[in-house]
Design a protein around this motif. Sequence first.
Motif, PDB file in Angstrom:
ATOM      1  N   ASP A 157      24.764  65.716 -13.563  1.00  0.00           N
ATOM      2  CA  ASP A 157      24.426  66.562 -12.422  1.00  0.00           C
ATOM      3  C   ASP A 157      23.143  67.343 -12.728  1.00  0.00           C
ATOM      4  OD1 ASP A 157      24.845  67.492  -9.822  1.00  0.00           O
ATOM      5  OD2 ASP A 157      26.141  69.133 -10.449  1.00  0.00           O
ATOM      6  N   HIS A 192      21.773  63.928  -3.643  1.00  0.00           N
ATOM      7  CA  HIS A 192      22.830  64.887  -3.303  1.00  0.00           C
ATOM      8  C   HIS A 192      23.353  64.723  -1.863  1.00  0.00           C
ATOM      9  CE1 HIS A 192      22.532  66.912  -7.175  1.00  0.00           C
ATOM     10  NE2 HIS A 192      23.589  67.637  -6.832  1.00  0.00           N
ATOM     11  N   HIS A 223      32.172  65.507  -6.820  1.00  0.00           N
ATOM     12  CA  HIS A 223      30.721  65.676  -6.762  1.00  0.00           C
ATOM     13  C   HIS A 223      29.954  64.900  -7.841  1.00  0.00           C
ATOM     14  CE1 HIS A 223      26.879  67.637  -6.144  1.00  0.00           C
ATOM     15  NE2 HIS A 223      26.854  67.949  -7.425  1.00  0.00           N
ATOM     16  N   ASN A 227      27.551  61.551  -7.449  1.00  0.00           N
ATOM     17  CA  ASN A 227      26.105  61.490  -7.743  1.00  0.00           C
ATOM     18  C   ASN A 227      25.776  60.225  -8.520  1.00  0.00           C
ATOM     19  OD1 ASN A 227      25.530  64.002  -6.698  1.00  0.00           O
ATOM     20  ND2 ASN A 227      25.533  65.046  -8.676  1.00  0.00           N
TER      21      ASN A 227
END
Length: 361
Positions: free
Chosen positions: A196, A263, A277, A281
Motif C-alpha cells: 500500500d 486506488h 483494501h 490494490n
Amino acid sequence: MSVAANNNSKQVQYYNYGPGSIKHLGGLLESKAGYHLYVIDHYFRDKDLISKLPVNSVDYVLWLDTTHEPKTDQIDALKDEVFNAKNQERPGAIIGIGGGSSLDTAKALANLFNNPGKAEDYQGWDLVQHPGVYKIGIPTISGTGAESSRTCVMTNVRTGLKLGMNSDFTIYDQLILDPDLTKTVPRDQYFYTGMDSYIHCIESLNGSHRNAIGDAFSEETLKLCRDAFLGGDMQSDENRGKLMVASYLGGCAIANSYVGIIHPFSAGLSVVLGTHHCIANCITMMAMEEFYPKEFEEFNRMAEAQKVTIPRGIAANLTDEQYQQLYNSTVIHEKPLTNALGADFKKILTLEKATELFKKM
Ligand code: NAD
Ligand code: ZN
C-alpha cells in the motif's frame, strides 16, 4: 487521499521508534487521567503482547474483530459499548494497536467521544469540530500509513460510501513504532499491506497534482520499499524496520498528495466484491501495465523475490450489472482519476475499457 482543504499540513506530534519501544507506553500514559481505552486487533487476544501493556483494572480493552474492514455502524456500536460499560465517562486516552483497521477504529472512536452524533456524520473533509480524546497509535503491520495520516477509513453500508473522517483532529498525538511487533504477520498479508505504501507513492509521483514535500516523502518511501522487498527477506529484522519507516513516511505523503488510477479500481473491488483494501490494490496492479509500465514490472519483481502470489481472476467472469457497479464505484473517485488522467478521464476510462481492465486482473 486526504489533502487538507487549506493546504496546511499537520503531522503526528511525537513518535518513539525502535525495536522494543513498546516498553515506553506506560510512561506516556502516566499523566493521562481517567481510564484508558485499548483498541487491539483480535489476533493478539491469546498472545503475550498483553503482558507487555500497562493495562490496569479500571482500563477497558476492546478486542477488535478485523475479519472485515471498519464500518460506520460498528464504530457507533463500539462507542456505545464503552460508554455503557463506563457510566457515560470518556476515556483519558485511547491506544490503538494493530493494522489499519484497528488504528482507524481507534482514531474514529477518539473523535466520536468528543463530538456529538454518529460516525457517518463525519465522513468527509474537515467536519470534526472538536479535538478528539488523546490517542496513541501502535502499528503491528506496516504499509497503510494509517498511523500518520489524517483520516480513518470506514464504510457506510447503507450509502456504500467508503470514506474517512479527514481532519487534523484525526491525526495521532503519539506513535510507538516498534518493528518487533510485525514479526508475526503472515507473509502474504505482510506483502499486500506493505505494498500500500509503494502503490500510494507511485501513484502520487505519476500524477499532475504535485507538491515538493509530498514528493520527498514519496521518494523516500519508495526507496525504503525497494530495500525491504528487493533486499533479501522482507521480514528480516532490518527490513521490518525499514518497512515500518516507509509506512510512516507514506502516511505523511498522503497529507500532501493524491493517488491515481490504482486506488479507485481497488475501491471498486472493495465496494462491489468486498475485497480488502491492500490485497485489492495488488490485484488491481496486475492490470496496470499500460498506465504504470515501469512500476508494473518492479511490482512483479518484488512479488517474485518474496515468493508471494497475487490472486487472479476475481473479476474475470462477472455479470454486466456487476461490471457496471464496479465501473460506477471506480469513476466516482474523480480527484485521483483527474490527477492521473486529466479532467477528461472518462473519455479514457469508458465502461468498456474499465471492464477490460477488471477482466485482466
Ligand atoms: P488490518 O488492520 O485489516 O489487518 C490485516 C490482518 O493482519 C488482520 O487479519 C490482522 O489480524 C492481521 N495482523 C495485524 N497485525 C498482525 C501481527 N503483528 N501478526 C499477525 N497478524 C497480524 O490490515 P491493514 O492492511 O493494515 O489495514 C487495512 C485497513 O486500513 C483498511 O480498512 C483500509 O481502508 C485502511 N487504510 C487506512 C488508511 C488511512 O490513512 N487511515 C490508508 C490506507 C488504508
Ligand atoms: Zn491505500
